[in-house]
Design a protein around this motif. Structure first.
Motif, PDB file in Angstrom:
ATOM      1  N   PHE A   1       0.855  -1.186   0.000  1.00 22.99           N
ATOM      2  CA  PHE A   1       0.000   0.000   0.000  1.00 22.99           C
ATOM      3  C   PHE A   1       0.891   1.236   0.000  1.00 22.99           C
ATOM      4  O   PHE A   1       1.920   1.267   0.690  1.00 22.99           O
ATOM      5  CB  PHE A   1      -0.906   0.023   1.244  1.00 22.99           C
TER       6      PHE A   1
ATOM      7  N   LYS B   1      -4.156   5.553   4.417  1.00 21.86           N
ATOM      8  CA  LYS B   1      -5.603   5.425   4.198  1.00 21.86           C
ATOM      9  C   LYS B   1      -5.933   4.162   3.408  1.00 21.86           C
ATOM     10  O   LYS B   1      -6.915   3.482   3.683  1.00 21.86           O
ATOM     11  CB  LYS B   1      -6.120   6.661   3.460  1.00 21.86           C
ATOM     12  N   ALA B   2      -5.095   3.829   2.413  1.00 16.00           N
ATOM     13  CA  ALA B   2      -5.333   2.625   1.610  1.00 16.00           C
ATOM     14  C   ALA B   2      -5.206   1.378   2.479  1.00 16.00           C
ATOM     15  O   ALA B   2      -5.979   0.422   2.337  1.00 16.00           O
ATOM     16  CB  ALA B   2      -4.349   2.575   0.448  1.00 16.00           C
ATOM     17  N   CYS B   3      -4.257   1.408   3.389  1.00 14.92           N
ATOM     18  CA  CYS B   3      -4.096   0.276   4.307  1.00 14.92           C
ATOM     19  C   CYS B   3      -5.308   0.130   5.217  1.00 14.92           C
ATOM     20  O   CYS B   3      -5.863  -0.972   5.376  1.00 14.92           O
ATOM     21  CB  CYS B   3      -2.823   0.469   5.138  1.00 14.92           C
ATOM     22  N   LEU B   4      -5.761   1.227   5.803  1.00 15.66           N
ATOM     23  CA  LEU B   4      -6.914   1.199   6.712  1.00 15.66           C
ATOM     24  C   LEU B   4      -8.168   0.702   6.001  1.00 15.66           C
ATOM     25  O   LEU B   4      -8.991  -0.001   6.592  1.00 15.66           O
ATOM     26  CB  LEU B   4      -7.157   2.590   7.305  1.00 15.66           C
ATOM     27  N   ALA B   5      -8.305   1.058   4.726  1.00 13.15           N
ATOM     28  CA  ALA B   5      -9.494   0.645   3.969  1.00 13.15           C
ATOM     29  C   ALA B   5      -9.499  -0.859   3.697  1.00 13.15           C
ATOM     30  O   ALA B   5     -10.547  -1.421   3.345  1.00 13.15           O
ATOM     31  CB  ALA B   5      -9.556   1.416   2.647  1.00 13.15           C
ATOM     32  N   SER B   6      -8.338  -1.510   3.865  1.00 12.93           N
ATOM     33  CA  SER B   6      -8.258  -2.945   3.566  1.00 12.93           C
ATOM     34  C   SER B   6      -8.083  -3.810   4.813  1.00 12.93           C
ATOM     35  O   SER B   6      -7.806  -5.006   4.710  1.00 12.93           O
ATOM     36  CB  SER B   6      -7.084  -3.206   2.611  1.00 12.93           C
TER      37      SER B   6
ATOM     38  N   HIS C   1     -10.177  -5.023   6.644  1.00 15.52           N
ATOM     39  CA  HIS C   1     -11.178  -6.084   6.735  1.00 15.52           C
ATOM     40  C   HIS C   1     -10.628  -7.427   6.227  1.00 15.52           C
ATOM     41  O   HIS C   1     -11.195  -8.490   6.503  1.00 15.52           O
ATOM     42  CB  HIS C   1     -12.425  -5.709   5.921  1.00 15.52           C
ATOM     43  N   GLN C   2      -9.515  -7.369   5.493  1.00 16.45           N
ATOM     44  CA  GLN C   2      -8.880  -8.606   5.025  1.00 16.45           C
ATOM     45  C   GLN C   2      -8.118  -9.324   6.149  1.00 16.45           C
ATOM     46  O   GLN C   2      -7.643 -10.437   5.966  1.00 16.45           O
ATOM     47  CB  GLN C   2      -7.913  -8.291   3.874  1.00 16.45           C
TER      48      GLN C   2
ATOM     49  N   ASP D   1       0.200  11.082   3.981  1.00 11.28           N
ATOM     50  CA  ASP D   1      -1.116  11.410   4.521  1.00 11.28           C
ATOM     51  C   ASP D   1      -1.175  11.335   6.055  1.00 11.28           C
ATOM     52  O   ASP D   1      -2.037  11.945   6.670  1.00 11.28           O
ATOM     53  CB  ASP D   1      -2.190  10.483   3.929  1.00 11.28           C
TER      54      ASP D   1
ATOM     55  N   GLN E   1      -4.670   4.096  14.611  1.00 11.86           N
ATOM     56  CA  GLN E   1      -5.909   3.743  13.901  1.00 11.86           C
ATOM     57  C   GLN E   1      -5.984   2.238  13.618  1.00 11.86           C
ATOM     58  O   GLN E   1      -7.065   1.637  13.683  1.00 11.86           O
ATOM     59  CB  GLN E   1      -6.006   4.544  12.601  1.00 11.86           C
TER      60      GLN E   1
ATOM     61  N   GLN F   1      -8.933  -0.517  15.411  1.00  7.58           N
ATOM     62  CA  GLN F   1      -9.786  -1.460  14.698  1.00  7.58           C
ATOM     63  C   GLN F   1      -9.425  -2.915  14.984  1.00  7.58           C
ATOM     64  O   GLN F   1     -10.306  -3.764  15.147  1.00  7.58           O
ATOM     65  CB  GLN F   1      -9.705  -1.202  13.186  1.00  7.58           C
TER      66      GLN F   1
END
Length: 449
Positions: free
Chosen positions: A34, A38-43, A45-46, A59, A68, A72
């Protein structure tokens, strides 16, 4: 092997590619890159098994991203890889809880490889511990630890379930051999405290002069022989459950200290000044009638009401009806498994004999009787003649050959030592004789333990 999912978060595509290639040399690694936090946080769920993050991202910085991620998924280990050789930054991240902090240099790839190996080993150990705890919990399910379906046992199950759902103190009473410690363990391993220690203490088995140190611990030099600090049973059981068996044997002088510890939820070790905070669930057991002990002045009334909590009175085996046959069958099956043999059945005459017996030793005696019968029986089914229980010796003691008073005394002491698992202090109390009398018999080899 199971695929091990690794996220690499780095805005430098060249460096991220090097790390990904290096880690992918392990065939069970599945590496995903990533370019931003942000791209890491969005994934997330994997559910990756591990994440490496660059400290300086466009960012957000490493601390923000780490917080963060942990918000989660607090169990995912995170390794920070930074271009900053800054000790204060490393200390800040390690204090936050990152698994490792690596500086980008020629050795980073190897250091990262070793760090991941270390983390995987820890994760595997944790999984094994969790699996063992789960198996332990299943082993102590109420229906597994106490076999029976009689109304009195169903009532016991109901009380145990209520006890397991709360932190209330529990007092377990019942005759010797009814399974008081088994009940205590089942309550603990079915409660929210099951991942914390279960500590059992037999109060009758500890010399009176050592009880205080055993329960509350001591500091170095607090008495002769105290060569170092000792953590007591209360501290060992912190956050978990402390089971005090034969609580009625606790000396009156120590009952007041136990009451104070239970009221204040803290203790001071013998010879110490430091207060140790406690969060302990207490379960006590006794075969004595505590209200009678209170009336006789042998047990403090205020302590009795403090420890009584939820009372569970275990019924003697003779009052459990068909549970006797259910238990007999269970013990025969278990004995056969342990000895790689075919489980034997019971004839009608054997079942009738089992149902008519009084069982002064309760479940423990039935188990011993069934194992003996399985050994003695030459047929596929155990008959009444194969079943023998220890006779009640008090009625036959004066029959047969004549003996001296000393021989009868030794015989009585032997009988009580067998009944109470060679607990000299308890036998001395039961027979109202000095413990030195019993020790002298043992020393003179009149009694062999």
């Amino acid at each position: 092997m199971e695929t091990y999912r690794i996220f690499i978060v780095d805005d430098d595509p060249w460096y991220g590619e090097i790390l990904a290639y290096h880690l992918s040399l392990n065939p069970d690694h599945q590496v995903t890159r990533f370019a931003s936090g942000k791209a890491c946080l969005a994934s997330l769920h994997q559910k990756p098994h591990l994440i490496t993050i660059d400290y300086s991202m466009p960012d957000m910085n490493g601390a923000e991203l780490f917080k963060q991620i942990k918000a989660q998924h607090p169990d995912i280990p995170v390794i920070v890889i930074s271009g900053q050789d800054d000790v204060s930054t490393a200390i800040e991240m390690l204090k936050l809880g990152v698994s490792d902090y690596l500086v980008k240099d020629d050795h980073t790839k190897d250091l990262l490889w070793n760090a991941i190996l270390r983390i995987r080993e820890n994760q595997q150990l944790k999984m094994q511990v969790e699996q063992l705890r789960e198996e332990l919990g299943q082993k102590h399910e109420f229906g597994n630890v106490i076999k029976g379906n009689s109304p009195v046992i169903r009532k016991i199950f109901s009380l145990m379930e209520k006890a397991a759902k709360t932190n209330i103190n529990v007092s377990v009473t019942g005759e010797t051999g009814t399974g008081k410690e088994v009940v205590a363990k089942a309550i603990h391993y079915n409660s929210e405290r099951k991942r914390k220690p279960f500590v059992a203490v037999n109060m009758a088995a500890i010399p009176r002069e050592l009880v205080e140190s055993e329960l509350f611990g001591h500091e170095k030099g607090s008495f002769t022989g105290a060569i170092g600090r000792k953590i007591g049973k209360f501290e060992e059981a912190n956050k978990g459950t402390l089971f005090l068996d034969e609580i009625a044997e606790l000396d009156l002088s120590l009952q007041s200290k136990l009451l104070r510890v239970l009221q204040e939820r803290e203790l001071e070790r013998v010879g110490g000044n430091e207060s140790v905070k406690l969060d302990v669930r207490l379960i006590v057991a006794t075969h004595k009638n505590l209200p009678e002990e209170v009336r006789a002045g042998k047990f403090r009334e205020d302590l009795y009401y403090r420890i009584m909590g939820l009372p569970i009175d275990l019924p003697p085996l003779r009052e459990r009806g068909n549970d006797i046959l259910l238990l007999a069958k269970y013990f025969l099956e278990e004995f056969a498994k342990e000895n790689k043999a075919t489980a034997k059945g019971l004839t009608a005459a054997a079942r009738e004999k089992l149902m008519q017996y009084h069982y002064p030793g309760n479940v423990r005696e039935l188990k011993a009787g069934m194992e003996l019968a399985a050994v003695l029986c030459d047929d596929a089914e155990i008959d009444a003649k194969d079943i023998s229980f220890a006779p009640a010796r008090t009625g036959s003691m004066l029959t047969g050959e004549e003996k001296t008073l000393r021989q009868y005394t030794v015989q009585i002491v032997k009988m009580f030592l067998e009944k109470y698992d060679n607990n000299v202090l308890k036998v001395a109390d039961k027979l109202d004789v000095g413990k030195s009398t019993i020790y002298k018999m043992i020393q003179d080899k009149e009694i062999i333990l």
